[in-house]
Design a protein around this motif. Structure first.
Motif, PDB file in Angstrom:
ATOM      1  N   UNK A 144       0.809  -1.221   0.000  1.00 27.95           N
ATOM      2  CA  UNK A 144       0.000   0.000   0.000  1.00 27.95           C
ATOM      3  C   UNK A 144       0.846   1.276   0.000  1.00 27.95           C
ATOM      4  N   UNK A 145       1.832   1.418   0.919  1.00 29.71           N
ATOM      5  CA  UNK A 145       2.550   2.702   1.011  1.00 29.71           C
ATOM      6  C   UNK A 145       3.198   3.158  -0.284  1.00 29.71           C
ATOM      7  N   UNK A 146       3.713   2.224  -1.072  1.00 27.99           N
ATOM      8  CA  UNK A 146       4.431   2.583  -2.297  1.00 27.99           C
ATOM      9  C   UNK A 146       3.549   2.605  -3.536  1.00 27.99           C
ATOM     10  N   UNK A 174       0.286   3.904   5.099  1.00 30.18           N
ATOM     11  CA  UNK A 174      -0.229   4.337   3.803  1.00 30.18           C
ATOM     12  C   UNK A 174      -0.210   5.834   3.613  1.00 30.18           C
ATOM     13  N   UNK A 175       0.063   6.594   4.686  1.00 28.42           N
ATOM     14  CA  UNK A 175       0.093   8.053   4.597  1.00 28.42           C
ATOM     15  C   UNK A 175       1.491   8.609   4.338  1.00 28.42           C
ATOM     16  N   UNK A 176       2.526   7.810   4.612  1.00 24.59           N
ATOM     17  CA  UNK A 176       3.885   8.368   4.657  1.00 24.59           C
ATOM     18  C   UNK A 176       4.329   9.020   3.346  1.00 24.59           C
ATOM     19  N   UNK A 177       3.832   8.539   2.214  1.00 25.67           N
ATOM     20  CA  UNK A 177       4.257   9.071   0.921  1.00 25.67           C
ATOM     21  C   UNK A 177       3.243  10.013   0.281  1.00 25.67           C
ATOM     22  N   UNK A 210       9.857  -4.832   8.078  1.00 25.83           N
ATOM     23  CA  UNK A 210       9.177  -3.585   7.746  1.00 25.83           C
ATOM     24  C   UNK A 210      10.083  -2.701   6.887  1.00 25.83           C
ATOM     25  N   UNK A 211       9.545  -2.075   5.853  1.00 25.43           N
ATOM     26  CA  UNK A 211      10.356  -1.189   5.001  1.00 25.43           C
ATOM     27  C   UNK A 211      10.753   0.106   5.700  1.00 25.43           C
ATOM     28  N   UNK A 212      10.065   0.459   6.776  1.00 31.57           N
ATOM     29  CA  UNK A 212      10.370   1.687   7.516  1.00 31.57           C
ATOM     30  C   UNK A 212       9.623   1.674   8.843  1.00 31.57           C
ATOM     31  N   UNK A 213      10.002   2.594   9.729  1.00 30.20           N
ATOM     32  CA  UNK A 213       9.268   2.845  10.964  1.00 30.20           C
ATOM     33  C   UNK A 213       8.272   3.956  10.683  1.00 30.20           C
ATOM     34  N   UNK A 214       7.013   3.720  10.947  1.00 27.35           N
ATOM     35  CA  UNK A 214       5.985   4.739  10.719  1.00 27.35           C
ATOM     36  C   UNK A 214       6.319   6.011  11.485  1.00 27.35           C
ATOM     37  N   UNK A 221       9.811  13.645   8.078  1.00 24.80           N
ATOM     38  CA  UNK A 221       9.203  14.398   6.983  1.00 24.80           C
ATOM     39  C   UNK A 221       8.303  15.524   7.474  1.00 24.80           C
ATOM     40  N   UNK A 222       8.461  15.910   8.717  1.00 22.61           N
ATOM     41  CA  UNK A 222       7.781  17.111   9.210  1.00 22.61           C
ATOM     42  C   UNK A 222       6.471  16.910   9.914  1.00 22.61           C
ATOM     43  N   UNK A 223       6.084  15.656  10.167  1.00 21.37           N
ATOM     44  CA  UNK A 223       4.838  15.418  10.870  1.00 21.37           C
ATOM     45  C   UNK A 223       5.012  15.483  12.374  1.00 21.37           C
ATOM     46  N   UNK A 224       3.986  15.892  13.072  1.00 18.23           N
ATOM     47  CA  UNK A 224       3.997  15.951  14.534  1.00 18.23           C
ATOM     48  C   UNK A 224       3.369  14.659  15.044  1.00 18.23           C
TER      49      UNK A 224
END
Length: 267
Positions: A144-146, A174-177, A210-214, A221-224
């Protein structure tokens, strides 16, 4: 005789007018129903992934995170479609038959058919939806993420439809990108939530796939990224039209926040 023919003619004309009016009213009602349905649809994003990466460790979509949100939205009158990267059947897990809602949907043939026949991204018309909801479970980290087609659908719903983007638990992957039209990440400068590193077993084989840590990716990437250190306590957050929840216990509250934002036309 002439009078009889006159009355027959008048009667025929009255029937014709009545039928025409009924046809017009029927078309109007059908049009209104179609419009109502078009503006009343929510898209659930799920994953086709059966394993953690290339291992033989089973992965699945979190059943409770799907059905608990689905139940709230359905009873409020929303129509829900499912999309996955490949379409078709998806793996489900984390099922609790002691939960009456989960049990009801598990034996609901029509609902289970939706999970068996999820739509492919190319079959989705983004203009039909007012919100998108990314379901969680370990499977949500893969596929999903990619997926650029799903990214575009989500952002079209958010930017072109002034709709809601939401996620639960690992569904936040699914939001990271997701990026806005001006090139910024959707969550930049916004409060956002998902399953935090604190509750992951980082030494476990599943996590190493996992491809990354959420949490780390969103922060970089600037999220709080905010979360409850207690965990499993119904933690969710809405920042404008971005709505996220920490774990399965927040599925219902995320769904309710979606409804509230839609009804209040949150900007």
């Amino acid at each position: 005789m002439r009078n009889i023919l006159f009355y027959i003619l008048i009667f025929a004309l009255s029937l014709s007018c009545k039928n025409t009016a009924e046809d017009t009213n029927s078309e109007s009602i059908n049009s209104q129903n179609s419009l109502s349905q078009k503006n009343n649809r929510i898209l659930f994003v799920v994953s086709n992934q059966h394993t953690y990466g290339d291992t033989d460790i089973n992965a699945s979509n979190h059943f409770a995170e799907i059905v608990l949100a689905y139940d709230v939205l359905k009873h409020k009158g929303y129509l829900i479609d499912f999309v996955s990267p490949k379409g078709g059947a998806i793996p489900i897990g984390y099922i609790s038959t002691s939960d009456s809602i989960q049990k009801n949907y598990l034996y609901d043939f029509e609902f289970m058919e939706l999970l068996k026949h999820t739509k492919k991204p190319k079959a989705i018309v983004s203009s039909n939806y007012v919100a998108v909801y990314f379901g969680g479970g370990g499977a949500a980290m893969f596929g999903v993420p990619e997926n650029e087609a799903i990214q575009k659908i989500a952002m079209d719903i958010y930017e072109k439809n002034d709709g809601i983007v939401s996620a639960i638990c690992h569904g936040t992957a699914g939001l990271v990108n997701l990026k806005t039209m001006d090139g910024k990440f959707l969550y930049e400068g916004k409060k956002v939530n998902g399953f935090p590193d604190q509750f992951e077993n980082m030494e476990a084989e599943y996590y190493k796939q996992f491809p990354f840590s959420i949490e780390q990716e969103i922060k970089a990437r600037g999220g709080d990224f905010t979360y409850s250190k207690e965990g499993w306590d119904n933690y969710s957050i809405a920042d404008g039209r971005l709505i996220t929840g920490q774990d399965p216990t927040a599925a219902v509250s995320v769904a309710k926040k979606i409804i509230e934002a839609l009804e209040n036309n949150t900007k």
